[in-house]
Design an enzyme around this catalytic site. Structure first.
Site, PDB file in Angstrom:
ATOM      1  CG  HIS A   1      -2.224   0.567   0.901  1.00  0.00           C
ATOM      2  ND1 HIS A   1      -3.188   0.493  -0.206  1.00  0.00           N
ATOM      3  CD2 HIS A   1      -2.775   1.243   2.040  1.00  0.00           C
ATOM      4  CE1 HIS A   1      -4.290   0.735   0.256  1.00  0.00           C
ATOM      5  NE2 HIS A   1      -4.265   1.079   1.206  1.00  0.00           N
TER       6      HIS A   1
ATOM      7  CG  ASN B   1      -8.591   6.107   5.874  1.00  0.00           C
ATOM      8  OD1 ASN B   1      -7.558   6.865   6.672  1.00  0.00           O
ATOM      9  ND2 ASN B   1      -9.207   5.630   7.007  1.00  0.00           N
TER      10      ASN B   1
ATOM     11  CG  ASP C   1      -1.663   0.484  -3.422  1.00  0.00           C
ATOM     12  OD1 ASP C   1      -1.764   1.517  -2.864  1.00  0.00           O
ATOM     13  OD2 ASP C   1      -2.809  -0.140  -2.554  1.00  0.00           O
TER      14      ASP C   1
ATOM     15  CG  ASN D   1     -10.489   3.577   1.276  1.00  0.00           C
ATOM     16  OD1 ASN D   1     -11.600   3.031   1.084  1.00  0.00           O
ATOM     17  ND2 ASN D   1     -10.378   2.283   2.633  1.00  0.00           N
TER      18      ASN D   1
END
Length: 209
Positions: A38, A87, A112, A133
């Site tokens: 991530h 997020n 990603d 997100n």
């Protein structure tokens, strides 16, 4: 400084402003997340800063920022890594755009992408967030979804592994050998967009090897 010198300085500053790009690598803060799939967007940000000989520093916005020119007289890159979690990426990105007085079309988000095979880079402008997100929050905070995206492929999780767990794991031992090249390719893609435009960059990175 005389009037003529001030006018020359102002023109120079305006020229730099017109050729400035904000490049944001998405990820999560902290050493425990640094090598996660991530966080590959922030790995690309680190690579770009290294190429410029720039160092990330604390900033008035909730981000760490490194600045430099792609080459003498060339485009200026403002490379940022938000301080918050994935997020909540939108707030820092919006603040950076306002701080540098940049329009959304000068924003490149590096992130990603599950829907792209590992070790692949794809470029696009606009489009849906695809469940990402970070991209979702940037779109919401900037009230725009048409920013440029460098999508760094991490592939889908094997078997029935949950996607949320997959992205928060480090790359596998096999993948790690290819990660430096993947990060370098994504950094090349950012530079190509800035130097030659999105369409030319897509033709280069989307063409079969």
């Amino acid at each position: 400084m005389g009037l003529l010198d001030r006018l020359r300085s102002r023109r120079k500053d305006d020229a730099v402003s017109e050729n400035t790009w904000l490049v944001v690598g998405l990820g999560n803060p902290g050493a425990q997340y640094a090598a996660n799939r991530h966080n590959v967007g922030q790995m690309v940000a680190d690579e770009l800063a290294s190429r410029l000989g720039a160092t990330f520093k604390t900033h008035k916005t909730p981000s760490r920022v490194a600045e430099g020119f792609l080459h003498p007289g060339g485009p200026k890159l403002v490379i940022a890594k938000p301080n918050g979690y994935m997020n909540t990426s939108g707030g820092p990105v919006s603040a950076l755009l306002k701080y540098y007085s940049l329009p959304v079309d000068r924003l490149i988000i590096v992130h990603d992408e599950l829907d792209i095979p590992f070790d692949t880079v794809r470029l696009k402008q606009g489009g849906g967030h695809g469940g990402h997100n970070g991209v979702r929050d940037v779109s919401k905070a900037t009230d725009a979804g048409d920013f440029t995206r460098v999508r760094v492929g991490i592939g889908r999780p094997p078997g029935r592994q949950d996607s949320a767990d997959f992205v928060l794991k480090d790359f596998s031992a096999t993948e790690k050998a290819s990660v430096p090249n993947l990060v370098s390719d994504a950094a090349d893609a950012v530079e190509a967009i800035v130097e030659h435009g999105l369409v030319a960059a897509q033709q280069r990175f989307h063409s079969p090897a």
